[in-house]
Design a protein around this motif. Sequence first.
Motif, PDB file in Angstrom:
ATOM      1  N   GLU A  17       0.781  -1.222   0.010  1.00 47.46           N
ATOM      2  CA  GLU A  17      -0.024  -0.057   0.104  1.00 47.46           C
ATOM      3  C   GLU A  17       0.896   1.180  -0.003  1.00 47.46           C
ATOM      4  O   GLU A  17       0.402   2.193  -0.701  1.00 47.46           O
ATOM      5  N   GLU A  18       1.909   1.190   0.782  1.00 43.27           N
ATOM      6  CA  GLU A  18       2.779   2.526   0.863  1.00 43.27           C
ATOM      7  C   GLU A  18       3.383   2.570  -0.554  1.00 43.27           C
ATOM      8  O   GLU A  18       3.517   3.810  -0.970  1.00 43.27           O
ATOM      9  N   VAL A  19       4.042   1.319  -1.175  1.00 39.97           N
ATOM     10  CA  VAL A  19       4.854   1.698  -2.433  1.00 39.97           C
ATOM     11  C   VAL A  19       3.699   2.163  -3.611  1.00 39.97           C
ATOM     12  O   VAL A  19       4.068   3.018  -4.299  1.00 39.97           O
ATOM     13  N   TYR A  71      14.817   3.988  -8.503  1.00 34.68           N
ATOM     14  CA  TYR A  71      15.371   5.326  -7.735  1.00 34.68           C
ATOM     15  C   TYR A  71      14.037   5.878  -6.935  1.00 34.68           C
ATOM     16  O   TYR A  71      14.409   6.102  -5.651  1.00 34.68           O
ATOM     17  N   ARG A  72      12.825   5.977  -7.314  1.00 38.20           N
ATOM     18  CA  ARG A  72      11.810   6.362  -6.527  1.00 38.20           C
ATOM     19  C   ARG A  72      11.771   5.482  -5.347  1.00 38.20           C
ATOM     20  O   ARG A  72      11.420   6.085  -4.219  1.00 38.20           O
ATOM     21  N   LEU A  73      11.812   4.350  -5.271  1.00 43.67           N
ATOM     22  CA  LEU A  73      11.629   3.478  -4.074  1.00 43.67           C
ATOM     23  C   LEU A  73      12.755   3.583  -3.200  1.00 43.67           C
ATOM     24  O   LEU A  73      12.384   3.875  -2.131  1.00 43.67           O
ATOM     25  N   ARG A  74      13.860   3.784  -3.512  1.00 41.18           N
ATOM     26  CA  ARG A  74      15.025   4.051  -2.778  1.00 41.18           C
ATOM     27  C   ARG A  74      14.995   5.462  -2.009  1.00 41.18           C
ATOM     28  O   ARG A  74      15.648   5.604  -1.034  1.00 41.18           O
ATOM     29  N   LYS A  75      14.183   6.333  -2.938  1.00 45.51           N
ATOM     30  CA  LYS A  75      14.315   7.710  -2.438  1.00 45.51           C
ATOM     31  C   LYS A  75      13.424   7.902  -1.239  1.00 45.51           C
ATOM     32  O   LYS A  75      13.603   8.962  -0.255  1.00 45.51           O
ATOM     33  N   GLU A  76      12.334   7.316  -1.131  1.00 44.95           N
ATOM     34  CA  GLU A  76      11.325   7.092  -0.161  1.00 44.95           C
ATOM     35  C   GLU A  76      12.011   6.647   1.099  1.00 44.95           C
ATOM     36  O   GLU A  76      12.964   6.019   1.170  1.00 44.95           O
TER      37      GLU A  76
END
Length: 191
Positions: A17-19, A71-76
């Motif tokens: 859900e968060e992703v 990149y977006r996943l690691r940035k969060e």
Amino acid sequence: MWYVIQTMKGKEYKAAEEVRCDVAAEDEAVFVLENEMEYKVNGGWIKDTNPFFPGYIFADLNSDMVEDFDYRLRKEKHPLKLLRVDDIITPIRPEEEEYLKRLGGEEHIVRNSEGYRVDDMIEITSGSFKGWTGEIRKLDRHKRRATICVTMMGREVEVNIGLEIVKFISGDQLGGEDGFDRENMARIVKA
């Protein structure tokens, strides 16, 4: 293509859900492959779902956008990562994806199966594993589940599936020529 995101066991739904909310674009599906199981509660059986692969969620991504998604996943703030092979983001194999899609359908739910047992063989007659002919590592008739192996990312992974044995037929009852095609039945290697 399906990519795998590793997360903590027991946190799969929350992580997905968060992703979905914080990372995924509109055309990027993030989901938990679910497993329908039956549980006995107060003398009756109820159906519930849990993750088919505990500790993992899936992302259906365009291969051109996977680096951007990573990149977006690691940035969060999430302590999540796409699975890699030799430090390269790798989707699950096409044949594995096709197999899991067939098992889970559009809802991504592996449905409870039913079958009958003939000695050390099982004919699965309904559910997601209908017609399946692999090895059953463990069978628990009372809890209506079985442990089998499924391939993911080129490795054999043990998973539990819902499997109700609706009838048991012994070889003694059948006699010599029983008419069962044992080549097209699952084999119990440990009961």
